[in-house]
Scaffold this active site. Sequence first.
Site, PDB file in Angstrom:
ATOM      1  N   SER A 128      27.593  -2.403 -43.351  1.00 13.29           N
ATOM      2  CA  SER A 128      28.498  -2.610 -42.217  1.00 13.29           C
ATOM      3  C   SER A 128      29.733  -3.420 -42.597  1.00 13.29           C
ATOM      4  O   SER A 128      30.715  -3.431 -41.858  1.00 13.29           O
ATOM      5  CB  SER A 128      27.775  -3.307 -41.052  1.00 13.29           C
ATOM      6  OG  SER A 128      27.620  -4.680 -41.306  1.00 13.29           O
ATOM      7  N   LYS A 166      29.078 -10.832 -41.168  1.00 17.25           N
ATOM      8  CA  LYS A 166      30.125 -10.271 -40.314  1.00 17.25           C
ATOM      9  C   LYS A 166      31.387 -11.123 -40.384  1.00 17.25           C
ATOM     10  O   LYS A 166      31.393 -12.218 -40.950  1.00 17.25           O
ATOM     11  CB  LYS A 166      29.668 -10.233 -38.846  1.00 17.25           C
ATOM     12  CG  LYS A 166      28.529  -9.284 -38.539  1.00 17.25           C
ATOM     13  CD  LYS A 166      28.961  -7.842 -38.595  1.00 17.25           C
ATOM     14  CE  LYS A 166      27.829  -6.910 -38.197  1.00 17.25           C
ATOM     15  NZ  LYS A 166      26.736  -6.928 -39.159  1.00 17.25           N
TER      16      LYS A 166
END
Length: 210
Positions: A128, A166
Site C-alpha cells: 500500500s 502510512k
Amino acid sequence: MSEIGKRLTKLRERKGISRLQLAKELIEQGYIDYDSPESLNQYLYMIEKGKRKPKDETLKPIAEYFGVPLQWLKGEIVYIPIIGETQAGSFGGHVSESAEAYFPLPASIVSVPEPEERTFFMEVEDDSMYPQFKPGDLVHLADPSFCPLENGDEVVVIKDGEATLKKFKVGEGKIILIPANGNYEPIELSKDEATNIAVFKVIGFYRKNR
C-alpha cells in the site's frame, strides 16, 4: 565519558562484574598480559571515564572477551533492533516485545541520541506504500519525542499489537493514515481510537538487494 567508555561500562554492568573482576578475568583467561589486576583495573577506570584513548590492540581483546565487534566497542557502528513486521495495507504484521534480529548501521549516519535504545526497524509487508516502500524493506523508526511528527510524515502506527505503515495526517478530530498506492483506501482513526495507538516516525529505510 567517551563513547568507548560508555560502551565498556554498559558491557561490564550487563555482565554484572566490577572493573576489578573484569581485569582479573582478562588476565587469567589470557586476553591481556598485564602487570597485575589492580593496575589493569586502574587503566580500565581511565578508559571508562574517558581519560584514556586506548589503541585498537588494547580494545580488540576486550571486545573478544565480551563477544562484540571491535567497531561496536569503538562506537563506529550501532546495532538497531528489528522488532517485527508492519503491514503496508491495513493493520497487521506483528510487533515483538524484544529484538528478533539486529541491523548494523554506521553510527555517523544516525542523528537520534542513543539509537540502539530509541530507534528500531520493522520489515514492510504488502504494497500500500508502493513505490516509496516495497515488501521486504526495513523501515527505521524513532520515538516522536526525539523526532516530532508533522503532517505528511511517513509513520508506523501500532494498535493492539498490530502495525501499519502510512502517511500521517491530522484532520478535524481524527487521524488519517494515507496510502501511497491508489489501490488502497485511507484509514481514519477517531479521537477516541487515537488514544490507544503509538506512532513512530520513519527516519530512513533499507532495501535488500534482490
